[in-house]
Design a protein around this motif. Structure first.
Motif, PDB file in Angstrom:
ATOM      1  N   LYS A 247       0.836  -1.202   0.000  1.00 57.88           N
ATOM      2  CA  LYS A 247       0.000   0.000   0.000  1.00 57.88           C
ATOM      3  C   LYS A 247       0.870   1.251   0.000  1.00 57.88           C
ATOM      4  N   GLU A 248       0.449   2.261  -0.759  1.00 61.00           N
ATOM      5  CA  GLU A 248       1.181   3.521  -0.817  1.00 61.00           C
ATOM      6  C   GLU A 248       0.837   4.409   0.376  1.00 61.00           C
ATOM      7  N   LEU A 249       1.880   4.984   0.957  1.00 59.41           N
ATOM      8  CA  LEU A 249       1.710   5.904   2.069  1.00 59.41           C
ATOM      9  C   LEU A 249       2.380   7.230   1.728  1.00 59.41           C
ATOM     10  N   TYR A 250       1.808   8.321   2.222  1.00 54.76           N
ATOM     11  CA  TYR A 250       2.336   9.659   1.978  1.00 54.76           C
ATOM     12  C   TYR A 250       2.760  10.274   3.305  1.00 54.76           C
ATOM     13  N   ASP A 251       3.753  11.174   3.223  1.00 52.91           N
ATOM     14  CA  ASP A 251       4.218  11.823   4.438  1.00 52.91           C
ATOM     15  C   ASP A 251       4.865  13.157   4.106  1.00 52.91           C
ATOM     16  N   LEU A 252       4.984  14.004   5.115  1.00 50.67           N
ATOM     17  CA  LEU A 252       5.671  15.273   4.943  1.00 50.67           C
ATOM     18  C   LEU A 252       7.156  15.013   4.698  1.00 50.67           C
ATOM     19  N   PRO A 253       7.809  15.842   3.899  1.00 48.40           N
ATOM     20  CA  PRO A 253       9.198  15.569   3.510  1.00 48.40           C
ATOM     21  C   PRO A 253      10.164  15.445   4.689  1.00 48.40           C
ATOM     22  N   ASP A 254       9.960  16.230   5.738  1.00 46.44           N
ATOM     23  CA  ASP A 254      10.914  16.234   6.841  1.00 46.44           C
ATOM     24  C   ASP A 254      10.375  15.605   8.117  1.00 46.44           C
ATOM     25  N   ALA A 255       9.261  14.893   8.027  1.00 41.05           N
ATOM     26  CA  ALA A 255       8.665  14.284   9.227  1.00 41.05           C
ATOM     27  C   ALA A 255       9.491  13.076   9.662  1.00 41.05           C
ATOM     28  N   PRO A 256       9.680  12.887  10.971  1.00 43.92           N
ATOM     29  CA  PRO A 256      10.514  11.778  11.448  1.00 43.92           C
ATOM     30  C   PRO A 256       9.813  10.431  11.328  1.00 43.92           C
ATOM     31  N   VAL A 257      10.591   9.407  11.033  1.00 39.66           N
ATOM     32  CA  VAL A 257      10.126   8.019  11.056  1.00 39.66           C
ATOM     33  C   VAL A 257      10.860   7.327  12.195  1.00 39.66           C
ATOM     34  N   ALA A 258      10.116   6.753  13.106  1.00 41.34           N
ATOM     35  CA  ALA A 258      10.699   6.204  14.328  1.00 41.34           C
ATOM     36  C   ALA A 258      11.412   4.878  14.071  1.00 41.34           C
ATOM     37  N   ASP A 259      12.316   4.560  14.968  1.00 40.08           N
ATOM     38  CA  ASP A 259      13.007   3.269  14.964  1.00 40.08           C
ATOM     39  C   ASP A 259      12.028   2.209  15.471  1.00 40.08           C
ATOM     40  N   ALA A 260      11.899   1.128  14.724  1.00 38.23           N
ATOM     41  CA  ALA A 260      10.949   0.073  15.086  1.00 38.23           C
ATOM     42  C   ALA A 260      11.256  -0.552  16.437  1.00 38.23           C
ATOM     43  N   GLU A 261      12.523  -0.470  16.881  1.00 36.95           N
ATOM     44  CA  GLU A 261      12.915  -1.118  18.135  1.00 36.95           C
ATOM     45  C   GLU A 261      12.820  -0.189  19.337  1.00 36.95           C
ATOM     46  N   THR A 262      12.303   1.018  19.150  1.00 30.61           N
ATOM     47  CA  THR A 262      12.151   1.937  20.275  1.00 30.61           C
ATOM     48  C   THR A 262      11.171   1.349  21.298  1.00 30.61           C
ATOM     49  N   PRO A 263      11.538   1.282  22.561  1.00 29.24           N
ATOM     50  CA  PRO A 263      10.603   0.761  23.564  1.00 29.24           C
ATOM     51  C   PRO A 263       9.368   1.657  23.665  1.00 29.24           C
ATOM     52  N   ALA A 264       8.221   1.035  23.870  1.00 27.72           N
ATOM     53  CA  ALA A 264       6.968   1.776  24.011  1.00 27.72           C
ATOM     54  C   ALA A 264       6.386   1.508  25.395  1.00 27.72           C
ATOM     55  N   PRO A 265       6.147   2.545  26.177  1.00 29.29           N
ATOM     56  CA  PRO A 265       5.609   2.354  27.524  1.00 29.29           C
ATOM     57  C   PRO A 265       4.119   2.032  27.499  1.00 29.29           C
ATOM     58  N   VAL A 266       3.616   1.547  28.616  1.00 29.45           N
ATOM     59  CA  VAL A 266       2.181   1.343  28.787  1.00 29.45           C
ATOM     60  C   VAL A 266       1.478   2.702  28.708  1.00 29.45           C
ATOM     61  N   ARG A 267       0.380   2.721  27.961  1.00 31.84           N
ATOM     62  CA  ARG A 267      -0.415   3.938  27.877  1.00 31.84           C
ATOM     63  C   ARG A 267      -1.906   3.575  27.947  1.00 31.84           C
ATOM     64  N   PHE A 268      -2.674   4.427  28.623  1.00 26.75           N
ATOM     65  CA  PHE A 268      -4.125   4.295  28.677  1.00 26.75           C
ATOM     66  C   PHE A 268      -4.729   5.357  27.764  1.00 26.75           C
ATOM     67  N   LEU A 269      -5.465   4.924  26.739  1.00 28.90           N
ATOM     68  CA  LEU A 269      -6.124   5.855  25.828  1.00 28.90           C
ATOM     69  C   LEU A 269      -7.576   6.048  26.245  1.00 28.90           C
ATOM     70  N   PRO A 270      -8.085   7.268  26.124  1.00 25.60           N
ATOM     71  CA  PRO A 270      -9.503   7.492  26.402  1.00 25.60           C
ATOM     72  C   PRO A 270     -10.375   6.897  25.311  1.00 25.60           C
ATOM     73  N   ALA A 271     -11.645   6.783  25.584  1.00 31.56           N
ATOM     74  CA  ALA A 271     -12.589   6.356  24.551  1.00 31.56           C
ATOM     75  C   ALA A 271     -12.541   7.337  23.389  1.00 31.56           C
ATOM     76  N   PHE A 272     -12.681   6.823  22.188  1.00 32.06           N
ATOM     77  CA  PHE A 272     -12.762   7.608  20.949  1.00 32.06           C
ATOM     78  C   PHE A 272     -11.444   8.290  20.559  1.00 32.06           C
ATOM     79  N   ASP A 273     -10.326   7.962  21.201  1.00 33.42           N
ATOM     80  CA  ASP A 273      -9.087   8.672  20.888  1.00 33.42           C
ATOM     81  C   ASP A 273      -8.718   8.484  19.418  1.00 33.42           C
ATOM     82  N   ASN A 274      -8.317   9.589  18.771  1.00 30.61           N
ATOM     83  CA  ASN A 274      -8.017   9.523  17.344  1.00 30.61           C
ATOM     84  C   ASN A 274      -6.750   8.750  17.019  1.00 30.61           C
ATOM     85  N   ALA A 275      -5.897   8.498  18.003  1.00 28.04           N
ATOM     86  CA  ALA A 275      -4.761   7.616  17.741  1.00 28.04           C
ATOM     87  C   ALA A 275      -5.261   6.251  17.282  1.00 28.04           C
ATOM     88  N   ALA A 276      -6.408   5.840  17.827  1.00 27.65           N
ATOM     89  CA  ALA A 276      -6.996   4.549  17.456  1.00 27.65           C
ATOM     90  C   ALA A 276      -7.970   4.652  16.292  1.00 27.65           C
TER      91      ALA A 276
END
Length: 362
Positions: A247-276
């Motif tokens: 699938k094709e994806l678009y992005d801003l020219p200078d936007a950062p792309v994270a390292d896949a191995e970066t640790p991710a902490p536990v997070r609680f998202l609210p209902a309807f959060d746009n991240a999801a």
């Protein structure tokens, strides 16, 4: 063209959503970066800011509402969001076609059939400008002006036709459900920021990508509710990626792309959060199997638990108790991390001095 793994997309989304590491930015800057935050019910945006910002306190968002720097109203996907006042001024006209599109639905269509909607909009503007007016009061007065019509339904139609916002106390902390009284104001009268005279889809796409990219055209459309955005996206100076399935994806020219191995902490998202909810393909945060698991109650809002960056369960806060429901068993270290973050969340939602009542349910 670089191929991005699912884990890379996950970590990049978390980074851009301030979910890899809490930010020290002021709440208003977080709201601006996210473009619009889901605000279906008053308390959820507060939780959304708490999970993203260092030391966030309820007063910060309440002050933004009361200072008229942030407004709550109908925006993307024809749902309640909050946005910075200057962003609502261009975003609402941009998504107006999808907002107005509700008039074709059975809930509204019979009540506007044969009615001059421009006349109705003008009447609504006149009445709302008259001072402190609630939705119920607007409905009563419209029912008198348009005899034989359902006044309350006409009030809701005015909110689809005009850039209406809901001033405090609507939207401020204190209710896990919507309040019964809804005050109304015209956005430009309330904020002093003129509403844009034309849509601005280019700004919408670039702002979306800054917070949600890399993303496909269908993702932008799913987040905004608009369609036929390919021409807009392809007219912008963007870089391109592919997913592992092509699938094709678009992005801003200078936007950062994270390292896949970066640790991710536990997070609680609210209902309807746009991240999801901010993508058509939501697998960068939640698996299709887990999405099907919550589908029967998704319309009511499901607060979600992230472990290692991905949805691993849901949570609820009711009657002073915080309950966590993992979709699959947690390891000992995972459960310890979940409970540690849950204690912080409990203090935020329950208030200082409340007896701690937290449990991980099987």
């Amino acid at each position: 063209m670089r191929v991005l793994s699912l884990r890379t997309l996950n970590r990049t989304l978390l980074e851009r959503q301030f979910l890899l590491e809490r930010t020290s930015l002021p709440a208003i800057d977080i709201v601006r970066h996210l473009v619009a935050m889901q605000a279906q019910e008053p308390n959820w945006p507060y939780v959304g800011l708490w999970t993203r910002a260092e030391g966030f306190a309820h007063k910060e968002l309440t002050d933004l509402y009361e200072d008229r720097a942030v407004v709550r109203g109908t925006m993307v996907r024809r749902t309640q969001h909050l946005a910075a006042a200057e962003d609502f001024a261009w975003l609402r006209p941009t998504v107006q076609p999808v907002v107005r599109g509700a008039l074709a639905h059975g809930y509204f269509a019979p009540h506007v059939e044969g009615l001059d909607t421009e006349e109705l909009a003008a009447a609504g503007r006149e009445l709302i400008r008259g001072g402190d007016l609630t939705r119920a009061a607007l409905g009563r007065q419209l029912g008198e002006r348009f005899a034989g019509r359902h006044g309350a339904r006409l009030a809701s139609v005015v909110e689809l036709l005009e850039p209406v916002v809901y001033p405090p106390p609507n939207g401020v902390w204190g209710a896990w459900g919507n309040r019964t009284t809804t005050p109304l104001a015209l956005a430009h009268d309330w904020t002093g920021v003129p509403t844009a005279s034309r849509p601005d889809p280019r700004t919408m796409v670039t702002r979306y990508l800054a917070a949600f990219g890399p993303a496909g055209i269908l993702d932008v459309q799913a987040w905004s509710g608009l369609t036929r955005l390919r021409e807009v996206v392809e007219s912008l100076p963007l870089r391109m990626f592919r997913t592992v399935d092509g699938k094709e994806l678009y992005d801003l020219p200078d936007a950062p792309v994270a390292d896949a191995e970066t640790p991710a902490p536990v997070r609680f998202l609210p209902a309807f959060d746009n991240a999801a909810l901010g993508h058509k393909d939501r697998t960068r945060l939640i698996s299709d199997a887990d999405r099907r698991r919550i589908a029967p109650v998704a319309a009511l809002g499901v607060p979600l638990l992230l472990v290692d960056g991905f949805v691993r369960g849901s949570w609820s806060f009711k009657d002073g108790a915080l309950r966590i429901t993992p979709f699959r068993p947690l390891g000992r270290a995972e459960e310890d991390a979940v409970l540690g973050e849950a204690r912080s969340l409990f203090g935020f939602v329950a208030g200082t001095g409340a007896p701690e009542d937290i449990a991980v349910e099987a």
